[in-house]
Enzyme design. Structure first.
Site, PDB file in Angstrom:
ATOM      1  N   SER A 117       0.843  -1.198   0.000  1.00 19.44           N
ATOM      2  CA  SER A 117       0.000   0.000   0.000  1.00 19.44           C
ATOM      3  C   SER A 117       0.873   1.240   0.000  1.00 19.44           C
ATOM      4  O   SER A 117       2.041   1.192   0.397  1.00 19.44           O
ATOM      5  CB  SER A 117      -0.898   0.016   1.240  1.00 19.44           C
ATOM      6  OG  SER A 117      -1.519   1.280   1.374  1.00 19.44           O
ATOM      7  N   HIS A 118       0.281   2.375  -0.411  1.00 10.46           N
ATOM      8  CA  HIS A 118       0.985   3.654  -0.317  1.00 10.46           C
ATOM      9  C   HIS A 118       1.242   4.037   1.132  1.00 10.46           C
ATOM     10  O   HIS A 118       2.082   4.870   1.418  1.00 10.46           O
ATOM     11  CB  HIS A 118       0.146   4.755  -0.960  1.00 10.46           C
ATOM     12  CG  HIS A 118       0.341   4.847  -2.432  1.00 10.46           C
ATOM     13  ND1 HIS A 118       0.077   3.814  -3.276  1.00 10.46           N
ATOM     14  CD2 HIS A 118       0.787   5.862  -3.205  1.00 10.46           C
ATOM     15  CE1 HIS A 118       0.345   4.189  -4.513  1.00 10.46           C
ATOM     16  NE2 HIS A 118       0.783   5.423  -4.497  1.00 10.46           N
ATOM     17  N   SER A 119       0.459   3.442   2.027  1.00  2.18           N
ATOM     18  CA  SER A 119       0.511   3.845   3.422  1.00  2.18           C
ATOM     19  C   SER A 119       0.888   2.647   4.288  1.00  2.18           C
ATOM     20  O   SER A 119       0.266   1.581   4.198  1.00  2.18           O
ATOM     21  CB  SER A 119      -0.869   4.382   3.815  1.00  2.18           C
ATOM     22  OG  SER A 119      -1.117   4.173   5.177  1.00  2.18           O
ATOM     23  N   GLY A 165       3.897   6.433  -0.189  1.00  6.30           N
ATOM     24  CA  GLY A 165       4.494   6.098  -1.479  1.00  6.30           C
ATOM     25  C   GLY A 165       4.808   4.613  -1.523  1.00  6.30           C
ATOM     26  O   GLY A 165       4.213   3.826  -0.777  1.00  6.30           O
TER      27      GLY A 165
END
Lengths: 144, 225
Positions: A22-24, A59
């Site tokens: 995930s981006h997070s 990211g």
């Protein structure tokens, strides 16, 4: 490349590994925790979260993804689920360059529902094909 | 567009590792200089990180090449590509990384490449990007600057131009291609969620692509001594 047949990974020997990209970091970790709980809290599924960048930003980190995939690789294949844009593209780029363990594959699946389906299925000892299709099939569950 | 460009001559530099490193230095400087503008464009239709992401990526790539300089142009491009995939953190990392790594692999271990070989390598890398991202021309992406640039370079070389002239044509095509993304409707990435509201903004990826093509042209012009 990197055929790591069960050596120093933390997956059950023969079990399919699951990586959540995930981006997070909190999203990846929470979804992993949720999936494990819904699978009956089983400790038998090797699952790793690879969220955010290595320095803690929102990211994608190719390094975290590679580490996670190697950690869960027990020789039976690794299923990766990704959330958005760069998470998907980074996994694809790593696969294209053979930088992930041999049986690793990106699954086209909804992130949360797919993760739950993958972990539940992997906990039954199913093979990588079954785990991947269970995750993709999560798209079929309509909410309205 | 440059059928009358000067034929290949003594003013054209060799495409070698030094050329690739001149390109990297110019590209890194351009990204540094334009980072704020790229981020501003990205704040209109993206997540406002394109400039900072690319700056981080090119800084890391420059440091890696400086530390252990590859001896071939393909080696330099492939190393830059790997660094971008590893350090950017946004979609531009795997996209530009795939482009450069693909181009580098296409050049292989050769110490020098002809302009035609460079053009073929760029096209091979570009096809890898198109596969990876699943975008097509007109989707308001970096491809809208890069495909016209490589087409212009190939056309120019076919017409007898040398490296400097062909890359000059590529640079103009890339700039025009980036400008042409303004009226387009985004069909890929975060900007695509905006639908009609993505119209009227220049695509940040096409804009940075034009910077990188400009650096290719400047590296050729600067190496003519």
């Amino acid at each position: 490349m990197s055929p790591r047949e069960g050596d120093d990974g933390d997956g059950t020997p023969g079990g399919v590994g699951v990586v959540l990209v995930s981006h997070s970091a909190p999203v990846a970790e929470s979804v992993a925790a949720l999936a494990v709980q819904l699978a009956g809290g089983t400790a038998s599924v090797a699952i790793r979260a690879a969220g955010g960048t290595a320095d803690g930003r929102v990211g994608t980190s190719s390094e975290l993804i590679t580490q996670a995939a190697r950690a869960v690789d027990a020789g039976a294949g690794v299923v990766l689920l990704a959330d958005l844009g760069s998470a998907v593209l980074t996994v694809k780029a790593l696969l294209e360059d053979d930088e992930l363990p041999g049986g690793a594959r990106l699954v086209d699946a909804p992130f949360v529902e797919g993760a739950v389906a993958a972990v539940v299925t992997a906990s039954t000892g199913a093979d990588v094909e079954a785990v991947a299709s269970a995750a993709s099939d999560a798209y079929a569950y309509r909410k309205t | 567009m440059n059928a009358s460009a000067p034929a290949s001559g003594a003013t054209d530099p060799v495409v070698d590792a030094a050329y690739a490193r001149r390109w990297l230095a110019l590209a890194t400087a351009a990204v540094e200089r334009e980072a704020d503008r790229l981020t501003e464009l990205d704040s209109a239709i993206g997540d406002a990180d394109h400039g900072t992401n690319l700056r981080r990526g090119f800084t890391a790539a420059s440091a890696a090449v400086e530390k252990d300089p590859p001896g071939t142009p393909g080696g330099v491009l492939a190393l830059v590509g790997r660094q971008l995939i590893g350090s950017v953190g946004g979609a531009s990392g795997p996209l530009y990384g795939t482009l450069l790594r693909g181009a580098g692999k296409h050049l292989g271990d050769a110490e020098t490449a002809s302009p035609e070989e460079l053009c073929g390598a760029l096209r091979a890398g570009l096809e890898g990007v198109a596969r990876l991202g699943g975008a097509a021309a007109g989707d308001k992406t970096m491809l809208d600057a890069l495909f016209p640039a490589v087409d212009a370079m190939a056309f120019s070389l076919d017409s007898g131009a040398g490296l400097v002239a062909a890359l000059g044509a590529a640079r103009i095509a890339a700039d025009e291609g980036a400008a042409a993304t303004v009226p387009m409707l985004a069909r890929k990435g975060r900007a695509s969620y905006l639908g009609e509201r993505s119209v009227g903004h220049q695509d940040p990826g096409a804009t940075s692509s034009a910077l990188l093509v400009t650096a290719l042209a400047e590296a050729a012009e600067g190496g003519t001594a």
